[in-house]
Structures are given as C-alpha cells and as structure tokens.
Design a protein around this motif. Structure first.
Motif, PDB file in Angstrom:
ATOM      1  N   ASN A 134       1.234  -0.818  -0.312  1.00 46.34           N
ATOM      2  CA  ASN A 134      -0.684  -0.083  -0.378  1.00 46.34           C
ATOM      3  C   ASN A 134       0.840   1.469   0.106  1.00 46.34           C
ATOM      4  OD1 ASN A 134      -2.341  -2.032   0.020  1.00 46.34           O
ATOM      5  ND2 ASN A 134      -1.673  -1.711   2.502  1.00 46.34           N
ATOM      6  N   THR A 135       2.146   1.437  -0.238  1.00 48.34           N
ATOM      7  CA  THR A 135       2.751   2.509  -0.732  1.00 48.34           C
ATOM      8  C   THR A 135       2.285   3.566  -1.898  1.00 48.34           C
ATOM      9  OG1 THR A 135       4.359   1.095  -1.199  1.00 48.34           O
ATOM     10  CG2 THR A 135       4.663   1.744   1.245  1.00 48.34           C
ATOM     11  N   LEU A 136       2.440   2.373  -2.967  1.00 51.51           N
ATOM     12  CA  LEU A 136       1.878   2.189  -4.409  1.00 51.51           C
ATOM     13  C   LEU A 136       0.505   2.493  -4.554  1.00 51.51           C
ATOM     14  CD1 LEU A 136       4.823   1.830  -6.611  1.00 51.51           C
ATOM     15  CD2 LEU A 136       4.457   4.362  -5.397  1.00 51.51           C
ATOM     16  N   GLN A 137      -0.443   3.424  -4.888  1.00 49.74           N
ATOM     17  CA  GLN A 137      -2.379   3.940  -4.725  1.00 49.74           C
ATOM     18  C   GLN A 137      -1.763   3.275  -6.393  1.00 49.74           C
ATOM     19  OE1 GLN A 137      -4.115   6.781  -4.534  1.00 49.74           O
ATOM     20  NE2 GLN A 137      -2.078   7.558  -3.163  1.00 49.74           N
ATOM     21  N   SER A 138      -3.004   2.151  -6.375  1.00 48.44           N
ATOM     22  CA  SER A 138      -3.656   2.094  -7.407  1.00 48.44           C
ATOM     23  C   SER A 138      -4.585   3.006  -8.438  1.00 48.44           C
ATOM     24  CB  SER A 138      -4.566   0.215  -7.736  1.00 48.44           C
ATOM     25  OG  SER A 138      -5.377  -0.150  -9.008  1.00 48.44           O
ATOM     26  N   PHE A 139      -4.909   3.492  -9.558  1.00 47.86           N
ATOM     27  CA  PHE A 139      -5.897   3.923 -10.360  1.00 47.86           C
ATOM     28  C   PHE A 139      -7.037   3.485 -10.930  1.00 47.86           C
ATOM     29  CE2 PHE A 139      -2.056   6.590  -8.913  1.00 47.86           C
ATOM     30  CZ  PHE A 139      -2.057   7.641  -7.672  1.00 47.86           C
ATOM     31  N   GLY A 140      -6.827   2.248 -10.681  1.00 45.66           N
ATOM     32  CA  GLY A 140      -7.963   1.460 -11.921  1.00 45.66           C
ATOM     33  C   GLY A 140      -7.375   0.496 -13.133  1.00 45.66           C
ATOM     34  N   ASP A 141      -7.843  -0.238 -13.366  1.00 50.63           N
ATOM     35  CA  ASP A 141      -6.739  -0.910 -14.535  1.00 50.63           C
ATOM     36  C   ASP A 141      -6.197  -0.438 -15.816  1.00 50.63           C
ATOM     37  OD1 ASP A 141      -8.583  -3.582 -13.772  1.00 50.63           O
ATOM     38  OD2 ASP A 141      -9.940  -2.859 -14.938  1.00 50.63           O
ATOM     39  N   ASN A 142      -5.357   0.873 -15.931  1.00 50.66           N
ATOM     40  CA  ASN A 142      -5.318   1.474 -17.374  1.00 50.66           C
ATOM     41  C   ASN A 142      -3.421   2.234 -15.753  1.00 50.66           C
ATOM     42  OD1 ASN A 142      -6.088   0.943 -19.316  1.00 50.66           O
ATOM     43  ND2 ASN A 142      -8.168   2.714 -18.828  1.00 50.66           N
ATOM     44  N   THR A 143      -3.375   1.598 -14.938  1.00 53.41           N
ATOM     45  CA  THR A 143      -2.760   2.323 -13.768  1.00 53.41           C
ATOM     46  C   THR A 143      -0.760   1.386 -14.439  1.00 53.41           C
ATOM     47  OG1 THR A 143      -4.665   2.474 -12.102  1.00 53.41           O
ATOM     48  CG2 THR A 143      -1.771   1.774 -11.171  1.00 53.41           C
ATOM     49  N   TYR A 144      -0.230   2.478 -14.313  1.00 53.57           N
ATOM     50  CA  TYR A 144       1.485   1.535 -13.973  1.00 53.57           C
ATOM     51  C   TYR A 144       1.995   1.961 -13.685  1.00 53.57           C
ATOM     52  CZ  TYR A 144       3.937   6.145 -15.082  1.00 53.57           C
ATOM     53  OH  TYR A 144       4.376   7.363 -15.729  1.00 53.57           O
ATOM     54  N   TYR A 145       2.943   0.881 -13.304  1.00 55.42           N
ATOM     55  CA  TYR A 145       3.967   0.861 -12.186  1.00 55.42           C
ATOM     56  C   TYR A 145       4.879   1.151 -12.282  1.00 55.42           C
ATOM     57  CZ  TYR A 145      -0.776  -0.371  -9.441  1.00 55.42           C
ATOM     58  OH  TYR A 145      -2.108  -0.487  -9.604  1.00 55.42           O
ATOM     59  N   THR A 146       6.481   1.344 -11.912  1.00 54.73           N
ATOM     60  CA  THR A 146       7.402   1.433 -12.533  1.00 54.73           C
ATOM     61  C   THR A 146       8.368   1.277 -10.711  1.00 54.73           C
ATOM     62  OG1 THR A 146       7.618   2.765 -14.076  1.00 54.73           O
ATOM     63  CG2 THR A 146       9.546   2.680 -13.462  1.00 54.73           C
ATOM     64  N   VAL A 147       9.685  -0.004 -10.979  1.00 59.01           N
ATOM     65  CA  VAL A 147       9.933  -0.325  -9.783  1.00 59.01           C
ATOM     66  C   VAL A 147      11.275   0.115 -10.035  1.00 59.01           C
ATOM     67  CG1 VAL A 147      10.963  -1.427  -7.692  1.00 59.01           C
ATOM     68  CG2 VAL A 147       8.012  -1.092  -8.769  1.00 59.01           C
ATOM     69  N   MET A 148      12.701   1.141  -9.560  1.00 58.70           N
ATOM     70  CA  MET A 148      13.555   1.393  -9.825  1.00 58.70           C
ATOM     71  C   MET A 148      14.913   0.484  -8.565  1.00 58.70           C
ATOM     72  SD  MET A 148      14.337   4.276 -12.744  1.00 58.70           S
ATOM     73  CE  MET A 148      14.726   5.501 -11.211  1.00 58.70           C
ATOM     74  N   ILE A 149      16.348   0.524  -8.800  1.00 55.81           N
ATOM     75  CA  ILE A 149      17.143   0.668  -7.845  1.00 55.81           C
ATOM     76  C   ILE A 149      18.395   1.216  -8.482  1.00 55.81           C
ATOM     77  CG2 ILE A 149      17.741  -1.942  -8.349  1.00 55.81           C
ATOM     78  CD1 ILE A 149      18.964   0.112  -5.158  1.00 55.81           C
ATOM     79  N   SER A 150      18.449   2.615  -7.755  1.00 57.67           N
ATOM     80  CA  SER A 150      19.526   3.700  -8.574  1.00 57.67           C
ATOM     81  C   SER A 150      21.020   3.418  -7.910  1.00 57.67           C
ATOM     82  CB  SER A 150      18.914   4.170  -8.128  1.00 57.67           C
ATOM     83  OG  SER A 150      17.278   4.670  -9.556  1.00 57.67           O
ATOM     84  N   GLN A 151      21.905   3.354  -8.491  1.00 56.98           N
ATOM     85  CA  GLN A 151      23.149   3.496  -8.204  1.00 56.98           C
ATOM     86  C   GLN A 151      23.849   5.207  -8.927  1.00 56.98           C
ATOM     87  OE1 GLN A 151      24.650   0.889  -6.186  1.00 56.98           O
ATOM     88  NE2 GLN A 151      22.451   0.028  -6.937  1.00 56.98           N
ATOM     89  N   LEU A 152      24.444   5.775  -7.261  1.00 55.67           N
ATOM     90  CA  LEU A 152      24.857   7.494  -7.800  1.00 55.67           C
ATOM     91  C   LEU A 152      25.829   7.741  -7.635  1.00 55.67           C
ATOM     92  CD1 LEU A 152      21.395   8.441  -6.304  1.00 55.67           C
ATOM     93  CD2 LEU A 152      21.900   8.303  -8.434  1.00 55.67           C
ATOM     94  N   SER A 153      26.395   8.868  -8.498  1.00 48.72           N
ATOM     95  CA  SER A 153      27.635   9.089  -8.259  1.00 48.72           C
ATOM     96  C   SER A 153      27.716  10.645  -7.978  1.00 48.72           C
ATOM     97  CB  SER A 153      28.712   9.084  -9.069  1.00 48.72           C
ATOM     98  OG  SER A 153      29.464   7.569  -9.070  1.00 48.72           O
ATOM     99  N   TYR A 154      28.110  11.186  -7.022  1.00 43.67           N
ATOM    100  CA  TYR A 154      28.063  12.536  -7.134  1.00 43.67           C
ATOM    101  C   TYR A 154      29.046  14.058  -6.428  1.00 43.67           C
ATOM    102  CZ  TYR A 154      26.707  17.375  -4.251  1.00 43.67           C
ATOM    103  OH  TYR A 154      26.718  18.420  -3.723  1.00 43.67           O
ATOM    104  N   VAL A 155      30.193  14.491  -7.359  1.00 39.01           N
ATOM    105  CA  VAL A 155      30.730  15.455  -6.904  1.00 39.01           C
ATOM    106  C   VAL A 155      30.278  17.091  -7.279  1.00 39.01           C
ATOM    107  CG1 VAL A 155      32.493  13.802  -7.190  1.00 39.01           C
ATOM    108  CG2 VAL A 155      31.507  15.416  -9.551  1.00 39.01           C
ATOM    109  N   ARG A 156      31.302  17.502  -6.808  1.00 39.29           N
ATOM    110  CA  ARG A 156      31.013  19.670  -7.470  1.00 39.29           C
ATOM    111  C   ARG A 156      31.472  20.230  -6.968  1.00 39.29           C
ATOM    112  NH1 ARG A 156      25.919  21.402  -4.731  1.00 39.29           N
ATOM    113  NH2 ARG A 156      26.415  23.675  -5.239  1.00 39.29           N
ATOM    114  N   ASP A 157      31.767  20.968  -8.797  1.00 45.47           N
ATOM    115  CA  ASP A 157      33.148  21.673  -8.422  1.00 45.47           C
ATOM    116  C   ASP A 157      32.271  23.539  -8.288  1.00 45.47           C
ATOM    117  OD1 ASP A 157      34.913  23.280  -9.382  1.00 45.47           O
ATOM    118  OD2 ASP A 157      35.079  22.897 -11.571  1.00 45.47           O
ATOM    119  N   GLY A 158      32.996  23.992  -7.436  1.00 43.58           N
ATOM    120  CA  GLY A 158      31.783  25.189  -6.446  1.00 43.58           C
ATOM    121  C   GLY A 158      30.353  25.232  -6.996  1.00 43.58           C
TER     122      GLY A 158
END
Length: 256
Positions: free
Chosen positions: A194-218
């Motif tokens: 029950n963390t994602l809702q259903s909005f009827g028969d036309n509901t689409y769902y996506t589940v994703m695991i992401s890998q991230l890198s992060y840096v800054r310059d100013g």
C-alpha cells in the motif's frame, strides 16, 4: 516511442532534485549529497545510463544540465557544451516549466572515471572527475500488486557511492510515489504494501533501484546514475508523463 522514452528519462532526472533535497530516509541513512538549491548551485548536471530502462547492450548516457540560477542569467543565444575526456559534446537547450535545460548524449562506460567539463559560450564553468556508477542487476517480482509487499534483490558490478530505491504509479493524471535512500552495501529491499496507489485497470507501475555518484566544483553539481528498473502494466502516455513533470516541478519548487 523514442520521444516518450526520452521524456521519461528527463522526468526521472527532475525527480533527482528531490533526492538531493532530503537529508535522511526513514531508516536514518545519511544522504551524502548536499542540498542543491539556487543559493549554492547554478548548474546541476546529470549523467543517466540509458540501460536503466532498456538493458540494451550499448551504453548511451543522457546528459541533462539544469540551470538553477536567475532566469536572466541565460538567453536563447547562449551556447552550453561539455567536454568529456577531451571529447566535445554539444548540448541542445530548451526552456520549459520556467527553467533552462540543456540535453545531450555520450557513449560512456559504467565504472569508469571521466574528466567532465561544462562550458558556457566557450568559457569553462566547471571541471571535475566523476565515476559513472557500476551497474546493478535486479530480480524484480513477475507481477505487481500494490496491496502486497514486494522484495527486490540485486547484484552490483562494483561498489558505488549511494543507492536509491524508488517506485511510482500513475494513470489519467493521478500519481503516487515511494522512495528510500540505501546504504551502499545493501543488496535487497522490501517495498511495503500500500505504498503505491492503484488508479484502476490503466494504472502503470515502475520499480527502480538506482546507483549514484556525486561531485561538486564550486556552484556546479555533477550527478551520475545507473540502475535497473521494471515497468508493469501499460506504458505511460504522453499526458501521464507531462503530469509527472508538473507534479515533480511543484515538489521541487516547494522544497526550494
């Protein structure tokens, strides 16, 4: 179809701003990304591994540069470009949702460190080394029922800076989402029922695991993402994608 695919990538990139705006998740995992706001950042630059959505053999990275500075700081005549390991990549600009966004693509290798440079009208704005995250390979449930919990496990080709688990559902202008930051050594996660809702028969769902890198310059932030996702039910329509764009931009504006 390619247009819809590219729009979905851009929409998902926008959602990354929400990632950077939060400090901790429900499990008290510290987010090492700094808050990215116009107060400390003019540009946020995203590199997205296209295999997040396709698992294709070739690795095209989509590049999106978001201008967070004053709207008067850029004009339609400004030329924004990148150099990656001494190779120049032109970027195409567009103005939508009240923001300048510049897009391009490059063939890059997951797990490799690249020297990335951002230019405005031929003048270098920022330069930094960043690793394209190692890819992950997830095993998703064959079907998705929002009333049930779902466990996803994955392997990784190497250790990445951070992981991010997310899911969303949408249909006919309605939308729900779930997201959680994970420690880099985690290889499984259960999405509660029950963390994602259903909005009827036309509901689409996506589940994703992401890998991230992060840096800054100013005042420039660079973020790279790889990952693995699975879509359930119908592929989202253009109208649903546009709704997700509007919703996420409202969320970003509220966070800023």
């Amino acid at each position: 179809m390619r247009k819809l695919f590219y729009l979905l990538l851009v929409v998902s990139i926008i959602s990354m701003l929400a990632i950077t705006a939060c400090g901790k998740d429900d499990d008290n995992i510290t987010n090492p990304f700094e808050d990215i706001t116009p107060a400390n950042t003019d540009w946020d630059v995203f590199f997205w591994d296209s295999t997040i959505f396709t698992k294709a053999d070739s690795t095209i990275y989509y590049i999106t540069c978001n201008w967070l500075g004053a709207t008067t700081g850029l004009t339609s005549s400004d030329v924004i470009s990148m150099i990656i390991n001494d190779v120049a990549y032109p970027l195409e600009g567009s103005f939508w949702g009240g923001n300048w966004v510049f897009d391009g693509e490059a063939f890059l290798l997951p797990g490799q460190v690249y020297s990335v440079e951002l230019f405005k009208n031929g003048t270098r704005v920022a330069k930094k080394d960043i690793r394209m995250p190692f890819q992950c390979h997830a095993v998703f449930p064959a079907t998705f029922n929002p009333a049930q919990s779902h466990t996803v496990g994955w392997t990784k080709d190497g250790t990445n800076q951070l992981q991010y688990f997310s899911g969303w559902s949408s249909a006919g202008g309605d939308f729900s989402e779930y997201d959680v930051m994970l420690a880099s050594n985690v290889t499984t996660h259960t999405m509660p029922a029950n963390t994602l809702q259903s909005f009827g028969d036309n509901t689409y769902y996506t589940v994703m695991i992401s890998q991230l890198s992060y840096v800054r310059d100013g005042r420039t932030a660079f973020i790279a993402e790889s990952g693995h996702s699975k879509n359930y039910s119908n592929y989202p329509t253009k109208e649903e994608i546009q709704f997700r764009q509007r919703l996420l931009r409202q969320k970003i504006s509220a966070a800023l």
